[in-house]
Design a protein around this motif. Structure first.
Motif, PDB file in Angstrom:
ATOM      1  N   UNK A 110      -9.846  -4.470 -78.024  1.00 16.18           N
ATOM      2  CA  UNK A 110     -10.221  -4.126 -79.099  1.00 16.18           C
ATOM      3  C   UNK A 110     -10.204  -5.706 -79.765  1.00 16.18           C
ATOM      4  N   UNK A 111      -9.159  -6.525 -79.470  1.00 13.79           N
ATOM      5  CA  UNK A 111      -8.904  -7.965 -80.089  1.00 13.79           C
ATOM      6  C   UNK A 111     -10.267  -8.915 -79.749  1.00 13.79           C
ATOM      7  N   UNK A 112     -10.768  -8.642 -78.558  1.00 19.64           N
ATOM      8  CA  UNK A 112     -11.892  -9.451 -77.905  1.00 19.64           C
ATOM      9  C   UNK A 112     -13.339  -9.070 -78.754  1.00 19.64           C
ATOM     10  N   UNK A 113     -13.248  -7.774 -79.309  1.00 20.10           N
ATOM     11  CA  UNK A 113     -14.502  -7.285 -80.031  1.00 20.10           C
ATOM     12  C   UNK A 113     -14.471  -7.889 -81.294  1.00 20.10           C
TER      13      UNK A 113
ATOM     14  N   UNK B  92     -15.335  -6.035 -84.300  1.00 22.27           N
ATOM     15  CA  UNK B  92     -14.599  -4.551 -84.497  1.00 22.27           C
ATOM     16  C   UNK B  92     -13.819  -4.544 -85.455  1.00 22.27           C
ATOM     17  N   UNK B  93     -13.313  -3.369 -85.920  1.00 25.78           N
ATOM     18  CA  UNK B  93     -12.490  -3.227 -87.002  1.00 25.78           C
ATOM     19  C   UNK B  93     -10.836  -3.425 -86.648  1.00 25.78           C
ATOM     20  N   UNK B  94     -10.789  -3.486 -85.425  1.00 26.19           N
ATOM     21  CA  UNK B  94      -9.341  -3.586 -85.036  1.00 26.19           C
ATOM     22  C   UNK B  94      -8.749  -4.805 -84.757  1.00 26.19           C
TER      23      UNK B  94
ATOM     24  N   UNK C 141      -4.766  -5.786 -83.620  1.00 25.14           N
ATOM     25  CA  UNK C 141      -4.898  -6.095 -81.938  1.00 25.14           C
ATOM     26  C   UNK C 141      -4.176  -7.313 -81.691  1.00 25.14           C
ATOM     27  N   UNK C 142      -4.525  -8.310 -82.563  1.00 25.03           N
ATOM     28  CA  UNK C 142      -3.821  -9.526 -82.386  1.00 25.03           C
ATOM     29  C   UNK C 142      -2.250  -9.701 -82.615  1.00 25.03           C
TER      30      UNK C 142
ATOM     31  N   UNK D 196     -10.067 -18.853 -73.713  1.00 25.45           N
ATOM     32  CA  UNK D 196     -11.187 -19.410 -74.829  1.00 25.45           C
ATOM     33  C   UNK D 196     -11.359 -18.707 -75.831  1.00 25.45           C
ATOM     34  N   UNK D 197     -11.340 -17.217 -75.726  1.00 24.53           N
ATOM     35  CA  UNK D 197     -11.188 -16.298 -77.010  1.00 24.53           C
ATOM     36  C   UNK D 197     -10.275 -16.365 -77.793  1.00 24.53           C
TER      37      UNK D 197
END
Length: 166
Positions: free
Chosen positions: A123-126, A129-131, A135-136, A152-153
């Motif tokens: 969810x964080x990597x999206x 996305x709304x989350x 998520x972070x 990297x992300x």
């Protein structure tokens, strides 16, 4: 309905007035190696307040009650309550991250915990996305350490010009 609102208000009042100071005091003293001045009666009332919040409250109040029950080593009923939350509200953006967080914290082994952490990480990597923001925060709370191919992300998010994600 008024009775339900009154109970929720009372539960929130108890959490603010009694539980947060108790938890702060307990955690502070545990970290300092001091003995607790919390009486068994006060501890039992605090745990009961958390259990009431877990049963009667909704969304984030319920998440925080579950977090504290788990942190204080009172896991009974938490996983079951959140299995129901997952079934009913597991597709709801943002709140689902709270559900997954509790499921990760309540996991019985590292394999189960890692499964929930991966969902939160995804969810964080999206980036669209709304989350992502929740998520972070949740990954930080869970002590997640990015895999080498993910760093990297995470670094990009830390450098983001958007204050809500950096």
């Amino acid at each position: 309905m008024l009775e339900s609102k009154g109970m929720k208000s009372f539960t929130r009042h108890l959490i603010r007035k009694m539980l947060w100071p108790l938890i702060f005091l307990t955690l502070q003293q545990c970290g300092m190696g001091q003995t607790s001045s919390v009486t068994p009666d006060l501890r039992e009332r605090a745990v009961q307040t958390l259990r009431c919040a877990l049963a009667a409250e909704q969304r984030w109040v319920k998440v925080h009650a579950a977090e504290f029950l788990l942190a204080l080593d009172y896991p009974q009923g938490v996983k079951e309550a959140y299995a129901k939350e997952l079934e009913m509200l597991g597709d709801e953006p943002q709140y689902r991250i709270g559900i997954w967080q509790v499921m990760a914290q309540a996991a019985q082994d590292q394999f189960q915990r890692a499964q929930w952490q991966r969902k939160i990480r995804d969810a964080f990597l999206d980036t669209a996305g709304p989350d992502r923001l929740i998520a972070a925060e949740t990954l930080g709370k869970l002590g997640y350490k990015p895999e080498e191919n993910e760093t990297g992300a995470f670094a990009d998010a830390a450098k983001s010009p958007y204050p809500d994600i950096a």
